[in-house]
Design a protein around this motif. Structure first.
Motif, PDB file in Angstrom:
ATOM      1  N   ARG A 248       0.826  -1.204   0.000  1.00 20.77           N
ATOM      2  CA  ARG A 248       0.000   0.000   0.000  1.00 20.77           C
ATOM      3  C   ARG A 248       0.862   1.256   0.000  1.00 20.77           C
ATOM      4  NH1 ARG A 248      -2.920  -1.225   4.121  1.00 20.77           N
ATOM      5  NH2 ARG A 248      -1.843   0.022   5.677  1.00 20.77           N
ATOM      6  N   LEU A 249       1.951   1.236   0.779  1.00 21.28           N
ATOM      7  CA  LEU A 249       2.841   2.395   0.819  1.00 21.28           C
ATOM      8  C   LEU A 249       3.550   2.602  -0.514  1.00 21.28           C
ATOM      9  CD1 LEU A 249       4.086   4.634   2.565  1.00 21.28           C
ATOM     10  CD2 LEU A 249       5.867   3.012   3.246  1.00 21.28           C
ATOM     11  N   THR A 251       2.475   1.727  -3.439  1.00 14.33           N
ATOM     12  CA  THR A 251       1.483   2.237  -4.389  1.00 14.33           C
ATOM     13  C   THR A 251       1.218   3.723  -4.157  1.00 14.33           C
ATOM     14  OG1 THR A 251       0.472   0.042  -4.458  1.00 14.33           O
ATOM     15  CG2 THR A 251      -0.841   1.890  -5.282  1.00 14.33           C
ATOM     16  N   TRP A 252       1.230   4.110  -2.903  1.00 18.41           N
ATOM     17  CA  TRP A 252       0.970   5.517  -2.556  1.00 18.41           C
ATOM     18  C   TRP A 252       2.055   6.443  -3.104  1.00 18.41           C
ATOM     19  CZ3 TRP A 252       3.406   8.697   1.358  1.00 18.41           C
ATOM     20  CH2 TRP A 252       2.753   9.926   1.562  1.00 18.41           C
ATOM     21  N   VAL A 253       3.322   5.987  -3.110  1.00 11.63           N
ATOM     22  CA  VAL A 253       4.422   6.826  -3.603  1.00 11.63           C
ATOM     23  C   VAL A 253       4.591   6.724  -5.122  1.00 11.63           C
ATOM     24  CG1 VAL A 253       5.645   6.714  -1.414  1.00 11.63           C
ATOM     25  CG2 VAL A 253       6.165   5.035  -3.185  1.00 11.63           C
ATOM     26  N   GLY A 254       3.724   5.960  -5.780  1.00  7.51           N
ATOM     27  CA  GLY A 254       3.771   5.908  -7.229  1.00  7.51           C
ATOM     28  C   GLY A 254       4.399   4.667  -7.813  1.00  7.51           C
ATOM     29  N   LYS A 256       4.624   0.474  -8.502  1.00  5.10           N
ATOM     30  CA  LYS A 256       3.610  -0.533  -8.806  1.00  5.10           C
ATOM     31  C   LYS A 256       4.174  -1.943  -8.635  1.00  5.10           C
ATOM     32  CE  LYS A 256       1.000   2.387 -12.004  1.00  5.10           C
ATOM     33  NZ  LYS A 256       0.448   2.523 -13.367  1.00  5.10           N
TER      34      LYS A 256
END
Length: 295
Positions: A248-249, A251-254, A256
């Motif tokens: 999740r972290l 994905t949050w910073v961009g 994948k």
């Protein structure tokens, strides 16, 4: 008559601070002493004993502290690696003698991982590059074996823990669904009985009374299904919270990554970390070696 030049050696000036001169001219103290012994007289701008100097750090004390800290961390990590890989080796055996043999094999590899880097540094410092390279080659083989043992340990327990948590979640979900299905089935039975009663009770008779009885039974079953205690919901939400949080972290910073990417990264890091104690000991050994005096 001109005075003859004295041939006596010039005494080393006692008013000069050797350490200050070494810093001023960026040379070693040994070089400063050698030059002073040969009659070197520093320029007037050089600091003297009576010249106030700014405080300087004590590199010797800092180096000693670094050696102690590195050695302490290395001992702790080394003990951890011995415990991890010893357990892994023990599990390979199908009999007690075989388990003891595999455990000692794993421990022997770990001990090599601990001592060979320091030996390689010492051999390199002693100007024996061939032996130093041989020590690093042997360490690479031992480190690969130790890393494989750590991989097995980490994968075994992280996978088992995730499987247990997943089973708890699945069981809780299944029990909750069964409870809901039971209520739905009872509700359907009530609806069916009500329709049957309405169809038979257009004219009052025995069949009407039978259908009314069936409806009462269905209503009692529905009440019981609703009154049954709701199964306890699992207090955990995901099988592997570390992987889920990292994913999740990321994905949050961009980024994948996939769950497998996070799993493999964690596996690699947790397998490598217990086996770096030997490198820390090598660093401590390098710090303990006195610096070579400059020419």
């Amino acid at each position: 008559m001109a005075a003859s030049r004295s041939t006596l050696p010039i005494p080393i000036p006692t008013t000069f601070n050797v350490s200050a001169l070494a810093r001023e001219y960026k040379i070693s103290r040994a070089t400063v002493r050698r030059r002073l012994a040969r009659g070197w007289v520093p320029t007037p701008s050089a600091p003297t004993k009576n010249t106030p100097l700014s405080p300087i750090p004590l590199p010797g004390s800092g180096r000693t502290l670094g050696i102690v800290v590195l050695a302490g961390i290395a001992v702790a990590i080394g003990a951890l690696a011995l415990a991890i890989n010893g357990q892994t080796g023990w599990r390979f055996g199908t009999t007690t003698p075989a388990s003891v043999t595999f455990a000692w094999l794993a421990l022997g590899g770990d001990l090599l991982v601990l001592v060979l880097p320091a030996a390689a540094v010492a051999l390199w410092h002693a100007r024996r590059p061939v032996l130093a390279a041989s020590a690093w080659t042997t360490w690479t083989v031992a480190a690969a074996l130790a890393a494989l043992a750590s991989l097995g340990f980490v994968e075994l327990y992280t996978s088992d823990t995730a499987a247990v948590r997943q089973a708890i979640i699945a069981t809780s979900s299944s029990l909750g669904k069964q409870h809901e299905d039971g209520i739905a089935a009872a509700q359907l039975a009530v609806t069916t009985a009500a329709k049957a009663r309405e169809a038979e009770c257009a004219i009052r008779g025995q069949r009407c009374r039978d259908r009314e009885g069936d409806e009462r039974v269905a209503l009692d079953a529905l009440k019981k299904a609703i009154a049954d205690p709701v199964p306890t919901v699992a207090s955990i939400s995901v099988a592997d919270p570390q992987v889920t949080a990292a994913l999740r972290l990321a994905t949050w910073v961009g980024l994948k990554p996939t769950a497998d990417d996070i799993l493999n990264l964690r596996l690699a890091l947790m397998a490598i970390l217990p086996n770096v104690a030997g490198l820390l000991i090598a660093f401590a050994t390098g710090l303990a070696r006195p610096p070579r005096p400059a020419a």
